[in-house]
Design a protein around this motif. Structure first.
Motif, PDB file in Angstrom:
ATOM      1  N   VAL A 146       4.999   5.515 -14.345  1.00 15.05           N
ATOM      2  CA  VAL A 146       4.846   6.642 -14.688  1.00 15.05           C
ATOM      3  C   VAL A 146       3.576   7.298 -13.891  1.00 15.05           C
ATOM      4  CG1 VAL A 146       4.066   8.359 -16.382  1.00 15.05           C
ATOM      5  CG2 VAL A 146       5.627   6.720 -17.005  1.00 15.05           C
ATOM      6  N   VAL A 147       3.548   8.268 -13.134  1.00 15.99           N
ATOM      7  CA  VAL A 147       2.550   8.773 -12.379  1.00 15.99           C
ATOM      8  C   VAL A 147       1.462   9.693 -13.305  1.00 15.99           C
ATOM      9  CG1 VAL A 147       1.822  10.118 -10.465  1.00 15.99           C
ATOM     10  CG2 VAL A 147       4.001   8.843 -10.341  1.00 15.99           C
ATOM     11  N   THR A 148       0.384   9.180 -13.074  1.00 13.00           N
ATOM     12  CA  THR A 148      -0.802  10.098 -13.971  1.00 13.00           C
ATOM     13  C   THR A 148      -1.968  10.650 -13.212  1.00 13.00           C
ATOM     14  OG1 THR A 148      -1.995   7.958 -14.403  1.00 13.00           O
ATOM     15  CG2 THR A 148      -0.443   8.333 -16.212  1.00 13.00           C
ATOM     16  N   THR A 149      -2.799  11.036 -13.753  1.00 12.22           N
ATOM     17  CA  THR A 149      -3.909  11.933 -12.865  1.00 12.22           C
ATOM     18  C   THR A 149      -4.565  10.958 -12.084  1.00 12.22           C
ATOM     19  OG1 THR A 149      -4.013  13.335 -14.691  1.00 12.22           O
ATOM     20  CG2 THR A 149      -5.662  13.470 -13.075  1.00 12.22           C
ATOM     21  N   GLU A 150      -4.686   9.591 -12.501  1.00 13.25           N
ATOM     22  CA  GLU A 150      -5.411   8.421 -11.738  1.00 13.25           C
ATOM     23  C   GLU A 150      -4.986   8.341 -10.215  1.00 13.25           C
ATOM     24  OE1 GLU A 150      -6.633   8.281 -15.710  1.00 13.25           O
ATOM     25  OE2 GLU A 150      -4.496   8.378 -15.001  1.00 13.25           O
ATOM     26  N   LEU A 151      -3.796   8.588 -10.226  1.00 10.23           N
ATOM     27  CA  LEU A 151      -3.257   8.331  -8.798  1.00 10.23           C
ATOM     28  C   LEU A 151      -3.838   9.447  -7.875  1.00 10.23           C
ATOM     29  CD1 LEU A 151      -1.615   6.898  -6.823  1.00 10.23           C
ATOM     30  CD2 LEU A 151       0.365   8.128  -7.128  1.00 10.23           C
ATOM     31  N   PHE A 152      -3.936  10.697  -8.372  1.00  9.74           N
ATOM     32  CA  PHE A 152      -4.491  12.063  -7.515  1.00  9.74           C
ATOM     33  C   PHE A 152      -5.816  11.606  -7.417  1.00  9.74           C
ATOM     34  CE2 PHE A 152      -6.396  16.017  -7.560  1.00  9.74           C
ATOM     35  CZ  PHE A 152      -5.790  16.604  -6.671  1.00  9.74           C
ATOM     36  N   LEU A 153      -6.582  11.056  -8.357  1.00 16.95           N
ATOM     37  CA  LEU A 153      -7.948  10.942  -8.433  1.00 16.95           C
ATOM     38  C   LEU A 153      -8.380   9.968  -7.314  1.00 16.95           C
ATOM     39  CD1 LEU A 153      -8.953  11.318 -11.974  1.00 16.95           C
ATOM     40  CD2 LEU A 153      -9.621  12.983 -10.459  1.00 16.95           C
ATOM     41  N   PHE A 181       9.487   6.041  -7.888  1.00 15.65           N
ATOM     42  CA  PHE A 181      10.823   5.984  -7.891  1.00 15.65           C
ATOM     43  C   PHE A 181      10.931   4.451  -7.373  1.00 15.65           C
ATOM     44  CE2 PHE A 181      10.384  10.313  -7.069  1.00 15.65           C
ATOM     45  CZ  PHE A 181      10.920  10.605  -8.000  1.00 15.65           C
ATOM     46  N   ILE A 182      10.176   3.692  -6.562  1.00 13.31           N
ATOM     47  CA  ILE A 182      10.356   2.238  -6.274  1.00 13.31           C
ATOM     48  C   ILE A 182       9.825   1.276  -7.384  1.00 13.31           C
ATOM     49  CG2 ILE A 182       9.635   0.604  -4.522  1.00 13.31           C
ATOM     50  CD1 ILE A 182       9.809   2.906  -2.680  1.00 13.31           C
ATOM     51  N   LEU A 183       8.602   1.448  -7.699  1.00 13.56           N
ATOM     52  CA  LEU A 183       7.751   0.611  -8.875  1.00 13.56           C
ATOM     53  C   LEU A 183       8.089   1.002 -10.245  1.00 13.56           C
ATOM     54  CD1 LEU A 183       4.356   0.198  -6.789  1.00 13.56           C
ATOM     55  CD2 LEU A 183       6.638  -1.331  -6.833  1.00 13.56           C
ATOM     56  N   LEU A 215      -5.660   1.186  -7.157  1.00 13.53           N
ATOM     57  CA  LEU A 215      -4.345   1.140  -7.231  1.00 13.53           C
ATOM     58  C   LEU A 215      -3.614   0.045  -7.839  1.00 13.53           C
ATOM     59  CD1 LEU A 215      -3.945   2.823  -3.443  1.00 13.53           C
ATOM     60  CD2 LEU A 215      -3.313   3.834  -5.650  1.00 13.53           C
ATOM     61  N   TYR A 216      -4.012  -1.283  -7.516  1.00 13.24           N
ATOM     62  CA  TYR A 216      -3.611  -2.463  -8.177  1.00 13.24           C
ATOM     63  C   TYR A 216      -3.624  -2.403  -9.592  1.00 13.24           C
ATOM     64  CZ  TYR A 216      -3.131  -7.033  -9.951  1.00 13.24           C
ATOM     65  OH  TYR A 216      -2.714  -8.193 -10.661  1.00 13.24           O
ATOM     66  N   PHE A 217      -4.853  -2.317 -10.114  1.00 16.46           N
ATOM     67  CA  PHE A 217      -5.059  -1.948 -11.674  1.00 16.46           C
ATOM     68  C   PHE A 217      -4.363  -0.843 -12.042  1.00 16.46           C
ATOM     69  CE2 PHE A 217      -9.024  -4.539 -10.820  1.00 16.46           C
ATOM     70  CZ  PHE A 217      -8.619  -5.697 -11.353  1.00 16.46           C
ATOM     71  N   TYR A 218      -4.234   0.192 -11.509  1.00 14.31           N
ATOM     72  CA  TYR A 218      -3.489   1.594 -11.790  1.00 14.31           C
ATOM     73  C   TYR A 218      -1.991   0.944 -11.932  1.00 14.31           C
ATOM     74  CZ  TYR A 218      -1.033   5.767 -11.266  1.00 14.31           C
ATOM     75  OH  TYR A 218       0.019   7.100 -11.359  1.00 14.31           O
ATOM     76  N   LEU A 219      -1.334   0.388 -11.095  1.00 15.02           N
ATOM     77  CA  LEU A 219      -0.199  -0.046 -10.746  1.00 15.02           C
ATOM     78  C   LEU A 219       0.267  -1.058 -12.207  1.00 15.02           C
ATOM     79  CD1 LEU A 219       0.695  -0.024  -7.080  1.00 15.02           C
ATOM     80  CD2 LEU A 219       1.602   1.502  -8.904  1.00 15.02           C
ATOM     81  N   ALA A 227      -0.726  10.680   1.998  1.00 15.08           N
ATOM     82  CA  ALA A 227      -1.163   9.600   1.235  1.00 15.08           C
ATOM     83  C   ALA A 227      -0.428   9.677  -0.110  1.00 15.08           C
ATOM     84  CB  ALA A 227      -2.301   8.998   1.488  1.00 15.08           C
ATOM     85  N   TYR A 228      -0.880  10.878  -0.716  1.00 17.67           N
ATOM     86  CA  TYR A 228      -0.369  11.032  -2.093  1.00 17.67           C
ATOM     87  C   TYR A 228       1.087  11.214  -2.433  1.00 17.67           C
ATOM     88  CZ  TYR A 228      -0.387  12.846  -6.755  1.00 17.67           C
ATOM     89  OH  TYR A 228       0.288  13.236  -8.169  1.00 17.67           O
ATOM     90  N   PRO A 229       1.766  11.932  -1.581  1.00 17.69           N
ATOM     91  CA  PRO A 229       3.276  12.212  -1.929  1.00 17.69           C
ATOM     92  C   PRO A 229       3.932  10.647  -1.842  1.00 17.69           C
ATOM     93  CG  PRO A 229       2.678  13.885  -0.439  1.00 17.69           C
ATOM     94  CD  PRO A 229       1.563  13.051  -0.591  1.00 17.69           C
ATOM     95  N   VAL A 230       3.471  10.137  -0.644  1.00 20.41           N
ATOM     96  CA  VAL A 230       3.911   8.730  -0.382  1.00 20.41           C
ATOM     97  C   VAL A 230       3.711   7.832  -1.520  1.00 20.41           C
ATOM     98  CG1 VAL A 230       3.832   6.937   1.099  1.00 20.41           C
ATOM     99  CG2 VAL A 230       3.925   8.921   2.285  1.00 20.41           C
ATOM    100  N   LEU A 231       2.488   7.771  -2.010  1.00 21.64           N
ATOM    101  CA  LEU A 231       2.183   6.893  -2.993  1.00 21.64           C
ATOM    102  C   LEU A 231       2.818   7.446  -4.433  1.00 21.64           C
ATOM    103  CD1 LEU A 231      -1.562   6.170  -2.349  1.00 21.64           C
ATOM    104  CD2 LEU A 231       0.190   4.505  -2.131  1.00 21.64           C
ATOM    105  N   PHE A 232       3.041   8.492  -4.456  1.00 21.39           N
ATOM    106  CA  PHE A 232       3.668   9.220  -5.645  1.00 21.39           C
ATOM    107  C   PHE A 232       5.124   8.620  -5.866  1.00 21.39           C
ATOM    108  CE2 PHE A 232       6.472  12.063  -8.199  1.00 21.39           C
ATOM    109  CZ  PHE A 232       5.618  12.477  -9.012  1.00 21.39           C
TER     110      PHE A 232
END
Length: 183
Positions: free
Chosen positions: A98-105, A93-95, A146-150, A83-88
């Motif tokens: 900038v990827v931040t620590t919160e995605l990992f968390l 690259f699609i959206l 994820l919505y609020f993150y994006l 899940a993490y690399p897919v979401l990364f």
């Protein structure tokens, strides 16, 4: 189970401290000084509470590794590792966010909560129905997060400030529910 519940408690404290840090340090009128002085101390306390919570929670999970949970622990780990690399990739690259620590968390938190409820089920602290309801809440909280993150960088600073706080509240609520139902 006590270690897992204690870990969840410390993670709730972590979310609360993170929320206080966020509200103090990221207010749109604050500027970019998020990591020095009192803000820096608050962030260190947040990190320590999170690490303590993770250590207790993971120690409890490893101590109790069930053979009869609703799902094999390896599936939880592999799912998170996929899940993490897919979401990364989707995020970066699609959206074009900038990827931040919160995605990992967020991904790590879903894995931890799934493993924690798996243990509670294996030890017959919760029913299959409670597992389904809890996982529904966890995945709903993750989708909201994820919505609020994006959306964070796509909205006004005031909205971003609010958007950054909501996941901390939803995750803390889920962990509080875990403590209540896993007795």
């Amino acid at each position: 189970m006590d270690k897992i519940r204690l870990g969840q408690f410390f993670l709730i404290l972590c979310c609360m401290m993170y929320l206080i840090w966020w509200l103090k340090s990221y207010h749109p009128t604050k500027g970019d000084d998020h990591y020095t002085g009192v803000s820096g101390i608050m962030l260190i306390i947040t990190s320590i509470l999170g690490l303590i919570g993770m250590l207790f929670n993971m120690s409890g999970i490893l101590d109790l590794s069930p053979v009869n949970g609703f799902i094999n622990g390896n599936v939880i780990i592999i799912s998170g590792l996929i899940a993490y690399p897919v979401l990364f990739v989707i995020t970066q690259f699609i959206l074009h966010r900038v990827v931040t620590t919160e995605l990992f968390l967020i991904v790590g938190w879903v894995m931890l909560e799934t493993a924690s409820i798996n243990i509670a089920y294996a030890l017959e602290h919760v029913s299959a129905f409670m597992v389904i309801m809890f996982l529904f809440l966890v995945f709903a909280a993750a989708i909201i997060s994820l919505y609020f993150y994006l959306m964070y960088f796509k909205v006004t600073p005031v909205k971003g400030y609010i958007y950054g706080a909501i996941p901390l509240i939803t995750e803390a609520i889920c962990m509080g529910i875990y403590i209540l139902i896993s007795r």
